[in-house]
Design an enzyme around this catalytic site. Structure first.
Site, PDB file in Angstrom:
ATOM      1  N   TYR A  54       0.828  -1.219   0.000  1.00  0.00           N
ATOM      2  CA  TYR A  54       0.000   0.000   0.000  1.00  0.00           C
ATOM      3  C   TYR A  54       0.861   1.267   0.000  1.00  0.00           C
ATOM      4  O   TYR A  54       0.440   2.283  -0.549  1.00  0.00           O
ATOM      5  CB  TYR A  54      -1.007  -0.037   1.166  1.00  0.00           C
ATOM      6  CG  TYR A  54      -2.100  -1.035   0.854  1.00  0.00           C
ATOM      7  CD1 TYR A  54      -3.091  -0.730  -0.073  1.00  0.00           C
ATOM      8  CD2 TYR A  54      -2.093  -2.302   1.424  1.00  0.00           C
ATOM      9  CE1 TYR A  54      -4.069  -1.663  -0.421  1.00  0.00           C
ATOM     10  CE2 TYR A  54      -3.076  -3.240   1.095  1.00  0.00           C
ATOM     11  CZ  TYR A  54      -4.052  -2.909   0.167  1.00  0.00           C
ATOM     12  OH  TYR A  54      -5.016  -3.831  -0.188  1.00  0.00           O
ATOM     13  N   ASP A  92      -8.051   5.267  -4.771  1.00  0.00           N
ATOM     14  CA  ASP A  92      -7.297   6.476  -5.156  1.00  0.00           C
ATOM     15  C   ASP A  92      -8.139   7.719  -4.884  1.00  0.00           C
ATOM     16  O   ASP A  92      -9.314   7.630  -4.520  1.00  0.00           O
ATOM     17  CB  ASP A  92      -6.863   6.384  -6.638  1.00  0.00           C
ATOM     18  CG  ASP A  92      -8.048   6.385  -7.603  1.00  0.00           C
ATOM     19  OD1 ASP A  92      -8.856   7.334  -7.552  1.00  0.00           O
ATOM     20  OD2 ASP A  92      -8.167   5.439  -8.426  1.00  0.00           O
ATOM     21  N   HIS A 107     -14.527   0.817  -0.541  1.00  0.00           N
ATOM     22  CA  HIS A 107     -13.402  -0.068  -0.211  1.00  0.00           C
ATOM     23  C   HIS A 107     -12.258   0.682   0.482  1.00  0.00           C
ATOM     24  O   HIS A 107     -11.129   0.192   0.513  1.00  0.00           O
ATOM     25  CB  HIS A 107     -12.887  -0.774  -1.473  1.00  0.00           C
ATOM     26  CG  HIS A 107     -13.844  -1.816  -2.003  1.00  0.00           C
ATOM     27  ND1 HIS A 107     -13.748  -2.351  -3.263  1.00  0.00           N
ATOM     28  CD2 HIS A 107     -14.918  -2.421  -1.422  1.00  0.00           C
ATOM     29  CE1 HIS A 107     -14.729  -3.237  -3.445  1.00  0.00           C
ATOM     30  NE2 HIS A 107     -15.454  -3.283  -2.348  1.00  0.00           N
ATOM     31  N   CYS A 115      -6.729   3.356  13.101  1.00  0.00           N
ATOM     32  CA  CYS A 115      -6.052   2.882  14.309  1.00  0.00           C
ATOM     33  C   CYS A 115      -6.685   1.581  14.791  1.00  0.00           C
ATOM     34  O   CYS A 115      -7.901   1.478  14.915  1.00  0.00           O
ATOM     35  CB  CYS A 115      -6.160   3.948  15.400  1.00  0.00           C
ATOM     36  SG  CYS A 115      -5.375   3.431  16.933  1.00  0.00           S
ATOM     37  N   GLU A 200     -14.978  -3.850 -21.836  1.00  0.00           N
ATOM     38  CA  GLU A 200     -15.554  -5.131 -22.286  1.00  0.00           C
ATOM     39  C   GLU A 200     -16.694  -5.486 -21.335  1.00  0.00           C
ATOM     40  O   GLU A 200     -16.711  -5.001 -20.205  1.00  0.00           O
ATOM     41  CB  GLU A 200     -14.490  -6.231 -22.295  1.00  0.00           C
ATOM     42  CG  GLU A 200     -13.779  -6.387 -20.991  1.00  0.00           C
ATOM     43  CD  GLU A 200     -12.602  -7.350 -21.101  1.00  0.00           C
ATOM     44  OE1 GLU A 200     -12.430  -8.145 -20.173  1.00  0.00           O
ATOM     45  OE2 GLU A 200     -11.891  -7.303 -22.119  1.00  0.00           O
TER      46      GLU A 200
HETATM   47  C1  BJW Z   1     -11.961  -0.135 -18.451  1.00  0.00           C
HETATM   48  C2  BJW Z   1     -10.835   0.488 -18.911  1.00  0.00           C
HETATM   49  C3  BJW Z   1     -11.026   1.699 -19.554  1.00  0.00           C
HETATM   50  C4  BJW Z   1     -10.178  -1.280 -18.011  1.00  0.00           C
HETATM   51  N1  BJW Z   1     -12.248   2.187 -19.708  1.00  0.00           N
HETATM   52  N2  BJW Z   1     -13.172   0.362 -18.626  1.00  0.00           N
HETATM   53  C5  BJW Z   1     -21.099 -13.125  -2.917  1.00  0.00           C
HETATM   54  C6  BJW Z   1     -20.736 -14.055  -3.863  1.00  0.00           C
HETATM   55  C7  BJW Z   1     -19.414 -14.457  -3.956  1.00  0.00           C
HETATM   56  C8  BJW Z   1     -18.434 -13.969  -3.115  1.00  0.00           C
HETATM   57  C9  BJW Z   1     -18.787 -13.042  -2.171  1.00  0.00           C
HETATM   58  C10 BJW Z   1     -20.105 -12.635  -2.078  1.00  0.00           C
HETATM   59  N3  BJW Z   1     -20.168 -11.713  -1.072  1.00  0.00           N
HETATM   60  C11 BJW Z   1     -18.939 -11.536  -0.552  1.00  0.00           C
HETATM   61  C12 BJW Z   1     -18.080 -12.328  -1.185  1.00  0.00           C
HETATM   62  C13 BJW Z   1     -16.617 -12.409  -0.891  1.00  0.00           C
HETATM   63  C14 BJW Z   1     -15.790 -11.318  -1.495  1.00  0.00           C
HETATM   64  C15 BJW Z   1     -15.884 -11.461  -3.017  1.00  0.00           C
HETATM   65  O1  BJW Z   1     -16.554 -10.732  -3.697  1.00  0.00           O
HETATM   66  N4  BJW Z   1     -15.143 -12.405  -3.578  1.00  0.00           N
HETATM   67  C16 BJW Z   1     -15.145 -12.609  -5.005  1.00  0.00           C
HETATM   68  C17 BJW Z   1     -13.732 -12.406  -5.518  1.00  0.00           C
HETATM   69  C18 BJW Z   1     -15.729 -13.951  -5.313  1.00  0.00           C
HETATM   70  N5  BJW Z   1     -16.177  -9.997  -1.076  1.00  0.00           N
HETATM   71  C19 BJW Z   1     -15.763  -9.465   0.088  1.00  0.00           C
HETATM   72  O2  BJW Z   1     -15.055 -10.098   0.850  1.00  0.00           O
HETATM   73  C20 BJW Z   1     -16.218  -8.066   0.422  1.00  0.00           C
HETATM   74  N6  BJW Z   1     -16.788  -8.025   1.706  1.00  0.00           N
HETATM   75  C21 BJW Z   1     -18.024  -8.478   1.963  1.00  0.00           C
HETATM   76  O3  BJW Z   1     -18.719  -8.985   1.127  1.00  0.00           O
HETATM   77  O4  BJW Z   1     -18.419  -8.263   3.253  1.00  0.00           O
HETATM   78  C22 BJW Z   1     -19.575  -8.895   3.705  1.00  0.00           C
HETATM   79  C23 BJW Z   1     -19.069 -10.029   4.498  1.00  0.00           C
HETATM   80  C24 BJW Z   1     -18.196  -9.765   5.512  1.00  0.00           C
HETATM   81  C25 BJW Z   1     -17.726 -10.815   6.264  1.00  0.00           C
HETATM   82  C26 BJW Z   1     -18.144 -12.086   5.965  1.00  0.00           C
HETATM   83  C27 BJW Z   1     -19.026 -12.323   4.922  1.00  0.00           C
HETATM   84  C28 BJW Z   1     -19.490 -11.285   4.178  1.00  0.00           C
HETATM   85  C29 BJW Z   1     -15.012  -7.121   0.489  1.00  0.00           C
HETATM   86  C30 BJW Z   1     -14.397  -6.885  -0.840  1.00  0.00           C
HETATM   87  C31 BJW Z   1     -13.152  -6.011  -0.708  1.00  0.00           C
HETATM   88  C32 BJW Z   1     -12.486  -5.810  -2.062  1.00  0.00           C
HETATM   89  N7  BJW Z   1     -11.218  -5.253  -1.884  1.00  0.00           N
HETATM   90  C33 BJW Z   1     -10.396  -4.993  -3.076  1.00  0.00           C
HETATM   91  C34 BJW Z   1      -8.918  -4.767  -2.646  1.00  0.00           C
HETATM   92  C35 BJW Z   1      -8.752  -3.703  -1.631  1.00  0.00           C
HETATM   93  C36 BJW Z   1      -8.548  -2.349  -2.243  1.00  0.00           C
HETATM   94  C37 BJW Z   1      -7.176  -2.201  -2.881  1.00  0.00           C
HETATM   95  O5  BJW Z   1      -6.213  -2.847  -2.492  1.00  0.00           O
HETATM   96  O6  BJW Z   1      -7.121  -1.391  -3.801  1.00  0.00           O
HETATM   97  O7  BJW Z   1     -10.942  -3.920  -3.823  1.00  0.00           O
HETATM   98  S1  BJW Z   1     -10.365  -6.337  -4.236  1.00  0.00           S
HETATM   99  C38 BJW Z   1     -10.238  -5.323  -5.658  1.00  0.00           C
HETATM  100  O8  BJW Z   1     -11.380  -5.635  -6.496  1.00  0.00           O
HETATM  101  C39 BJW Z   1     -10.417  -3.876  -5.172  1.00  0.00           C
HETATM  102  C40 BJW Z   1     -11.439  -3.352  -6.161  1.00  0.00           C
HETATM  103  O9  BJW Z   1     -12.150  -2.252  -5.607  1.00  0.00           O
HETATM  104  C41 BJW Z   1     -12.315  -4.553  -6.419  1.00  0.00           C
HETATM  105  C42 BJW Z   1     -13.093  -4.453  -7.697  1.00  0.00           C
HETATM  106  O10 BJW Z   1     -12.266  -4.465  -8.813  1.00  0.00           O
HETATM  107  P1  BJW Z   1     -12.652  -3.640 -10.104  1.00  0.00           P
HETATM  108  O11 BJW Z   1     -12.693  -2.198  -9.767  1.00  0.00           O
HETATM  109  O12 BJW Z   1     -13.862  -4.199 -10.713  1.00  0.00           O
HETATM  110  O13 BJW Z   1     -11.348  -3.862 -10.998  1.00  0.00           O
HETATM  111  P2  BJW Z   1     -11.014  -5.058 -12.029  1.00  0.00           P
HETATM  112  O14 BJW Z   1      -9.559  -5.037 -12.280  1.00  0.00           O
HETATM  113  O15 BJW Z   1     -11.598  -6.328 -11.593  1.00  0.00           O
HETATM  114  O16 BJW Z   1     -11.802  -4.642 -13.357  1.00  0.00           O
HETATM  115  C43 BJW Z   1     -11.453  -3.492 -14.087  1.00  0.00           C
HETATM  116  C44 BJW Z   1     -12.541  -3.269 -15.116  1.00  0.00           C
HETATM  117  O17 BJW Z   1     -12.263  -2.070 -15.814  1.00  0.00           O
HETATM  118  C45 BJW Z   1     -12.639  -4.373 -16.173  1.00  0.00           C
HETATM  119  O18 BJW Z   1     -14.010  -4.739 -16.343  1.00  0.00           O
HETATM  120  C46 BJW Z   1     -12.111  -3.726 -17.458  1.00  0.00           C
HETATM  121  O19 BJW Z   1     -12.797  -4.178 -18.634  1.00  0.00           O
HETATM  122  C47 BJW Z   1     -12.424  -2.272 -17.211  1.00  0.00           C
HETATM  123  N8  BJW Z   1     -11.526  -1.349 -17.861  1.00  0.00           N
HETATM  124  N9  BJW Z   1      -9.718  -0.320 -18.623  1.00  0.00           N
HETATM  125  C48 BJW Z   1     -13.303   1.446 -19.251  1.00  0.00           C
HETATM  126  N10 BJW Z   1      -9.956   2.386 -20.074  1.00  0.00           N
END
Ligand code: BJW
Length: 230
Positions: A54, A92, A107, A115, A200
């Site tokens: 980070y 960001d 997020h 803390c 996409e």
């Molecule tokens: C463009 C482009 C351009 C590129 N123009 N477009 C239900 C079902 C299944 C699983 C779960 C569920 N509920 C919960 C879960 C578990 C889990 C989860 O979802 N797991 C899956 C992986 C299966 N979720 C969690 O744990 C969440 N908490 C939760 O649900 O709490 C309730 C709970 C608590 C306790 C017990 C039980 C339930 C928390 C999720 C935290 C996510 N954290 C992250 C990392 C931390 C932040 C960091 O380090 O930066 O957050 S993971 C990472 O993914 C980050 C992002 O915010 C997040 C989403 O990613 P994003 O933004 O979609 O990015 P990409 O790379 O995936 O996609 C980019 C997109 O842009 C693509 O589509 C490209 O096409 C597009 N693109 N260039 C337009 N120029």
């Protein structure tokens, strides 16, 4: 009543500013296993690695600027007469720097630290490590103010309440892999228009009524101009 609008952004909106997305071939998860850097277990096991991951990302913010997609959303917020909620999964600060007034960072934020003792959230622009003192209680250990896998995203009640009454829901640059954000489109009320803007189709593209495929820097300003004209 003027229409209520909810916008969800993901890493794709910041990609053309130079910040890597997570799941692309050259994405952040290519260099790092999620389980090593983005879970509470990872932080307990190897805090130095998590702080470093980070710290590097926080430093990288200095080299990037908001792009036309961020700027267009800030302009839309100023022009919109009804309720407007910008929810971002991004940690960001590019929405703020573009002029968005109050983006909801579900997020967390790279420029904040939390803390582990008193739970205060403080602004944080420097590198963070286990010797960084909490500005609020002065003795607690700080962690990045980031929502890791298995943790509850922030302000979920407010988000769901607004989704249920919104008239338009737009998801921009998010892959639909991570819940609960990937499920927001299913939570909007039956009257609402739903639209996905992405390079996409996302994993949940079928749940949207409309899709536009292309780069955020082109699609978002064009869509905002269209909304402002109507
Ligand atoms: C463009 C482009 C351009 C590129 N123009 N477009 C239900 C079902 C299944 C699983 C779960 C569920 N509920 C919960 C879960 C578990 C889990 C989860 O979802 N797991 C899956 C992986 C299966 N979720 C969690 O744990 C969440 N908490 C939760 O649900 O709490 C309730 C709970 C608590 C306790 C017990 C039980 C339930 C928390 C999720 C935290 C996510 N954290 C992250 C990392 C931390 C932040 C960091 O380090 O930066 O957050 S993971 C990472 O993914 C980050 C992002 O915010 C997040 C989403 O990613 P994003 O933004 O979609 O990015 P990409 O790379 O995936 O996609 C980019 C997109 O842009 C693509 O589509 C490209 O096409 C597009 N693109 N260039 C337009 N120029």
């Amino acid at each position: 009543m003027p229409p209520s609008l909810v916008i969800l952004t993901g890493a794709g909106i910041s990609a053309e500013s130079g910040l890597r997305t997570f799941r692309a071939a050259d994405g952040l998860w290519e260099d790092h296993r999620v389980e090593d850097v983005a879970t509470p277990e990872a932080f307990a096991r190897n805090p130095a690695l998590v702080y470093r991951f980070y710290n590097e990302r926080r430093r990288s913010l200095g080299a990037v600027r908001p792009n036309p997609a961020h700027l267009a959303l800030a302009e839309l917020e100023r022009a919109w007469a009804g309720e407007f909620l910008l929810v971002t999964q991004n940690v960001d600060d590019l929405h703020e720097r573009a002029g968005s007034r109050n983006p909801l960072h579900m997020h967390g934020e790279l420029l904040k630290a939390r803390c582990l003792a008193c739970r205060a959230v403080s602004d944080w622009t420097e590198d963070l490590d286990d010797r960084s003192p909490c500005p609020a209680c002065t003795h607690g250990r700080l962690r990045p103010h980031i929502v890791w896998f298995g943790e509850m995203p922030l302000e979920m009640e407010r988000i769901y309440r607004t989704l249920e009454r919104c008239d338009l829901f737009v998801a921009i640059g998010t892959s639909g892999h991570v819940y609960p954000a990937a499920g927001f489109v299913e939570a909007v009320g039956p009257r609402a228009r739903t639209l996905e803007l992405n390079l996409e189709p996302s994993r949940v593209a079928d749940a949207f009524q409309e899709h536009r495929v292309g780069r955020a820097t082109e699609l978002v300003p064009a869509f905002v101009a269209e909304l402002c004209r109507s």
